[in-house]
Design an enzyme around this catalytic site. Structure first.
Site, PDB file in Angstrom:
ATOM      1  N   ARG A 118       0.805  -1.221   0.000  1.00  0.00           N
ATOM      2  CA  ARG A 118       0.000   0.000   0.000  1.00  0.00           C
ATOM      3  C   ARG A 118       0.842   1.277   0.000  1.00  0.00           C
ATOM      4  O   ARG A 118       0.375   2.338   0.385  1.00  0.00           O
ATOM      5  CB  ARG A 118      -0.997   0.011   1.163  1.00  0.00           C
ATOM      6  CG  ARG A 118      -2.009  -1.121   1.103  1.00  0.00           C
ATOM      7  CD  ARG A 118      -3.054  -0.995   2.201  1.00  0.00           C
ATOM      8  NE  ARG A 118      -4.044  -2.069   2.088  1.00  0.00           N
ATOM      9  CZ  ARG A 118      -3.913  -3.250   2.678  1.00  0.00           C
ATOM     10  NH1 ARG A 118      -2.844  -3.505   3.421  1.00  0.00           N
ATOM     11  NH2 ARG A 118      -4.835  -4.173   2.531  1.00  0.00           N
ATOM     12  N   LYS A 140       2.067  11.429 -10.401  1.00  0.00           N
ATOM     13  CA  LYS A 140       1.105  10.595 -11.122  1.00  0.00           C
ATOM     14  C   LYS A 140       1.822   9.351 -11.629  1.00  0.00           C
ATOM     15  O   LYS A 140       2.878   9.445 -12.261  1.00  0.00           O
ATOM     16  CB  LYS A 140       0.473  11.357 -12.286  1.00  0.00           C
ATOM     17  CG  LYS A 140      -0.582  12.350 -11.849  1.00  0.00           C
ATOM     18  CD  LYS A 140      -1.045  13.220 -12.997  1.00  0.00           C
ATOM     19  CE  LYS A 140      -1.874  12.474 -13.997  1.00  0.00           C
ATOM     20  NZ  LYS A 140      -2.474  13.388 -15.010  1.00  0.00           N
ATOM     21  N   GLU A 182       6.557  18.251 -24.689  1.00  0.00           N
ATOM     22  CA  GLU A 182       6.027  18.567 -23.364  1.00  0.00           C
ATOM     23  C   GLU A 182       6.587  19.892 -22.848  1.00  0.00           C
ATOM     24  O   GLU A 182       5.920  20.604 -22.097  1.00  0.00           O
ATOM     25  CB  GLU A 182       6.346  17.433 -22.388  1.00  0.00           C
ATOM     26  CG  GLU A 182       5.504  16.183 -22.568  1.00  0.00           C
ATOM     27  CD  GLU A 182       4.068  16.362 -22.059  1.00  0.00           C
ATOM     28  OE1 GLU A 182       3.793  17.374 -21.378  1.00  0.00           O
ATOM     29  OE2 GLU A 182       3.233  15.507 -22.359  1.00  0.00           O
ATOM     30  N   LYS A 229       5.295  22.771 -13.830  1.00  0.00           N
ATOM     31  CA  LYS A 229       4.578  21.619 -13.276  1.00  0.00           C
ATOM     32  C   LYS A 229       4.562  21.666 -11.756  1.00  0.00           C
ATOM     33  O   LYS A 229       3.541  21.353 -11.119  1.00  0.00           O
ATOM     34  CB  LYS A 229       5.208  20.306 -13.759  1.00  0.00           C
ATOM     35  CG  LYS A 229       4.369  19.093 -13.379  1.00  0.00           C
ATOM     36  CD  LYS A 229       4.676  17.893 -14.232  1.00  0.00           C
ATOM     37  CE  LYS A 229       3.648  16.786 -13.988  1.00  0.00           C
ATOM     38  NZ  LYS A 229       3.890  15.597 -14.823  1.00  0.00           N
ATOM     39  N   GLU A 239      -5.534  16.469  -9.326  1.00  0.00           N
ATOM     40  CA  GLU A 239      -6.203  16.784 -10.589  1.00  0.00           C
ATOM     41  C   GLU A 239      -7.698  17.020 -10.424  1.00  0.00           C
ATOM     42  O   GLU A 239      -8.517  16.540 -11.198  1.00  0.00           O
ATOM     43  CB  GLU A 239      -5.954  15.651 -11.600  1.00  0.00           C
ATOM     44  CG  GLU A 239      -6.075  16.093 -13.046  1.00  0.00           C
ATOM     45  CD  GLU A 239      -5.607  15.030 -14.009  1.00  0.00           C
ATOM     46  OE1 GLU A 239      -4.848  15.381 -14.901  1.00  0.00           O
ATOM     47  OE2 GLU A 239      -5.982  13.847 -13.864  1.00  0.00           O
ATOM     48  N   ARG A 243      -4.882  21.193 -12.145  1.00  0.00           N
ATOM     49  CA  ARG A 243      -3.868  20.318 -12.726  1.00  0.00           C
ATOM     50  C   ARG A 243      -4.268  19.835 -14.119  1.00  0.00           C
ATOM     51  O   ARG A 243      -3.410  19.416 -14.900  1.00  0.00           O
ATOM     52  CB  ARG A 243      -3.607  19.128 -11.795  1.00  0.00           C
ATOM     53  CG  ARG A 243      -2.473  18.240 -12.294  1.00  0.00           C
ATOM     54  CD  ARG A 243      -1.984  17.278 -11.258  1.00  0.00           C
ATOM     55  NE  ARG A 243      -0.930  16.431 -11.795  1.00  0.00           N
ATOM     56  CZ  ARG A 243      -0.116  15.699 -11.069  1.00  0.00           C
ATOM     57  NH1 ARG A 243      -0.228  15.693  -9.750  1.00  0.00           N
ATOM     58  NH2 ARG A 243       0.822  14.964 -11.631  1.00  0.00           N
ATOM     59  N   ASN A 247      -2.762  18.738 -19.046  1.00  0.00           N
ATOM     60  CA  ASN A 247      -3.190  17.795 -20.078  1.00  0.00           C
ATOM     61  C   ASN A 247      -3.461  18.483 -21.413  1.00  0.00           C
ATOM     62  O   ASN A 247      -4.101  17.900 -22.302  1.00  0.00           O
ATOM     63  CB  ASN A 247      -4.458  17.056 -19.630  1.00  0.00           C
ATOM     64  CG  ASN A 247      -4.160  16.022 -18.567  1.00  0.00           C
ATOM     65  OD1 ASN A 247      -3.167  15.307 -18.655  1.00  0.00           O
ATOM     66  ND2 ASN A 247      -4.994  15.952 -17.556  1.00  0.00           N
ATOM     67  N   HIS A 250      -3.441  16.557 -24.656  1.00  0.00           N
ATOM     68  CA  HIS A 250      -3.388  15.138 -24.333  1.00  0.00           C
ATOM     69  C   HIS A 250      -4.656  14.369 -24.689  1.00  0.00           C
ATOM     70  O   HIS A 250      -4.592  13.169 -24.923  1.00  0.00           O
ATOM     71  CB  HIS A 250      -3.076  14.946 -22.845  1.00  0.00           C
ATOM     72  CG  HIS A 250      -1.632  15.168 -22.511  1.00  0.00           C
ATOM     73  ND1 HIS A 250      -0.978  16.345 -22.803  1.00  0.00           N
ATOM     74  CD2 HIS A 250      -0.711  14.360 -21.929  1.00  0.00           C
ATOM     75  CE1 HIS A 250       0.283  16.255 -22.403  1.00  0.00           C
ATOM     76  NE2 HIS A 250       0.472  15.069 -21.877  1.00  0.00           N
ATOM     77  N   HIS A 254      -3.540  11.343 -26.610  1.00  0.00           N
ATOM     78  CA  HIS A 254      -3.701   9.981 -26.097  1.00  0.00           C
ATOM     79  C   HIS A 254      -4.558   9.140 -27.039  1.00  0.00           C
ATOM     80  O   HIS A 254      -4.337   7.930 -27.181  1.00  0.00           O
ATOM     81  CB  HIS A 254      -4.324  10.008 -24.710  1.00  0.00           C
ATOM     82  CG  HIS A 254      -3.346  10.324 -23.614  1.00  0.00           C
ATOM     83  ND1 HIS A 254      -3.728  10.568 -22.321  1.00  0.00           N
ATOM     84  CD2 HIS A 254      -1.995  10.423 -23.620  1.00  0.00           C
ATOM     85  CE1 HIS A 254      -2.667  10.811 -21.579  1.00  0.00           C
ATOM     86  NE2 HIS A 254      -1.600  10.729 -22.349  1.00  0.00           N
ATOM     87  N   HIS A 266       4.991   9.499 -27.432  1.00  0.00           N
ATOM     88  CA  HIS A 266       4.062  10.358 -26.700  1.00  0.00           C
ATOM     89  C   HIS A 266       4.171  11.816 -27.151  1.00  0.00           C
ATOM     90  O   HIS A 266       3.160  12.480 -27.409  1.00  0.00           O
ATOM     91  CB  HIS A 266       4.352  10.250 -25.199  1.00  0.00           C
ATOM     92  CG  HIS A 266       3.541  11.167 -24.355  1.00  0.00           C
ATOM     93  ND1 HIS A 266       2.189  10.983 -24.122  1.00  0.00           N
ATOM     94  CD2 HIS A 266       3.884  12.304 -23.682  1.00  0.00           C
ATOM     95  CE1 HIS A 266       1.738  11.944 -23.345  1.00  0.00           C
ATOM     96  NE2 HIS A 266       2.741  12.769 -23.064  1.00  0.00           N
TER      97      HIS A 266
END
Length: 373
Positions: A118, A140, A182, A229, A239, A243, A247, A250, A254, A266
């Site tokens: 965990r 993330k 990016e 960032k 997010e 945040r 993206n 994206h 994506h 990417h």
């Protein structure tokens, strides 16, 4: 010399950018950690061996785990392999994981650290531009599934991030360029100085080798994007709203990656995604035509793609509906109200989406050059 940027979340951590950072990275391992799992891709075996030797010199046990390179390593099967390694090596909650590699490796290592017992500590050592400015920073983590990219993951902040610029010296130009997408994104959503630096230095940044002056520019670009960032993440770790601006490009990007079965890099997909978002914003009355053209000019100067085949809308549309920003059947996009002013566009009219797609469409691709793959 190195510079340090602090990500000031509830559990603050430092991102260090500089050269010769293996030794300080090892010294940052918490005192209570007696075992360290180093997750790396095959091309970094030599560096992983050096890292293992440095770790073992501190009296700890270091275990190397080699994983498939790039997106093929971000699977449940590879994660399960790493869980098995951790179990057989008796890793406890005080032990840590190190992610050594590109964005896929740091995503994977972070996810495995988040889920083992965990949550155990993770130190990220990104070795590509993309990983330094994006994947390794922000907490993330994730893996891919047959249904889409990063749909399974967790928020799990690293203990520290070490961006060793020495690893960029031998990075192929197309890898560097893909990562710069990016960086450019950070310029469009927050720091326009990034755009100016790229416009002034595109030729050097895309060369086969980096001279000293260009390496200084690259360091400045990386630091500025990390600061963008860090600022956003500190305000919105999970997010919930702000945040989402990270993206930008994206949602469509994506969808390209998924449609192309992750054969596109990417950064190449996000490059087209940013042009799509700019065209969508223009059609929605949010962004002027000159800013749209600046997207194409800057990204094109780096050799990044700005178009995509025009015969794949159905597949792209389906993939976009699996995007993490989607709520129910409501598509949500990050668009610009102007350079440095990102906003959300929710539920755009289908005619606007088709218009934006038409604006980025090209004839069906022949070969794979456009993918920077």
């Amino acid at each position: 010399m190195s510079r340090t940027i602090t990500v000031a979340t509830a559990s603050p951590y430092d991102v260090t950018i500089g050269s010769g950072l293996i030794e300080p990275a090892v010294l940052s391992i918490p005192e209570g950690a007696s075992r360290v799992l180093v997750v790396h891709a095959a091309p970094l075996r030599a560096m992983a061996d050096i890292l293992r030797a440095r770790i073992e010199a501190t009296g700890r046990t270091a275990v190397l785990a080699e994983v498939p390179d790039a997106e093929s390593g971000k699977t449940a099967e590879v994660a399960a392999f790493l869980w098995q390694v951790l179990g057989k090596s008796d890793f406890t909650r005080s032990d840590i994981v190190i992610g050594l590699g590109g964005g896929a490796v740091t995503d994977l290592a972070g996810f495995v650290a988040a889920t083992w017992l965990r949550g155990v500590g993770v130190i990220q050592m990104p070795t590509t531009v993309l990983a330094m400015v994006d994947a390794a920073v922000g907490g993330k983590t994730g893996i891919n599934t047959a249904e889409g990219k990063n749909l399974v993951g967790a928020f799990h902040e690293p203990l520290s991030v070490w961006c060793d610029l020495d690893t960029l010296a031998t990075l192929p130009a197309f890898d560097r360029v893909a990562g710069l997408a990016e960086v450019v994104k950070g310029g469009f959503i927050a720091d326009a100085v990034i755009l100016d630096l790229v416009e002034e230095n595109a030729a050097g940044l895309t060369g086969d080798t980096l001279d000293a002056a260009t390496l200084e520019v690259l360091e400045e670009l990386i630091a500025r994007k990390v600061q963008v960032k860090a600022t956003v993440v500190a305000a919105d770790l999970k997010e919930s709203f702000q945040r989402e601006i990270l993206n930008y490009g994206h949602t469509f990007g994506h969808a390209i990656e998924y449609t192309e079965r992750y054969q596109w890099r990417h950064g190449a997909a996000v490059s087209v995604g940013m042009v799509f978002a700019a065209e969508l914003a223009h059609l929605a009355g949010r962004l002027d035509e000159a800013s749209v053209e600046r997207h194409r000019t800057i990204l094109g100067s780096l050799g990044l793609p700005t178009t995509y085949p025009g015969d794949r809308w159905d597949a792209l549309s389906t993939a976009m509906r699996r995007d993490k920003k989607t709520r129910g059947d409501l598509l949500r996009f990050v668009v610009l109200q102007g350079i440095g002013n990102p906003v959300r566009l929710e539920g755009p009219d289908p005619s606007l989406l088709l218009g934006a797609y038409d604006a980025v469409s090209s004839a069906p691709a022949v070969g794979g050059a456009i993918s920077l793959g």
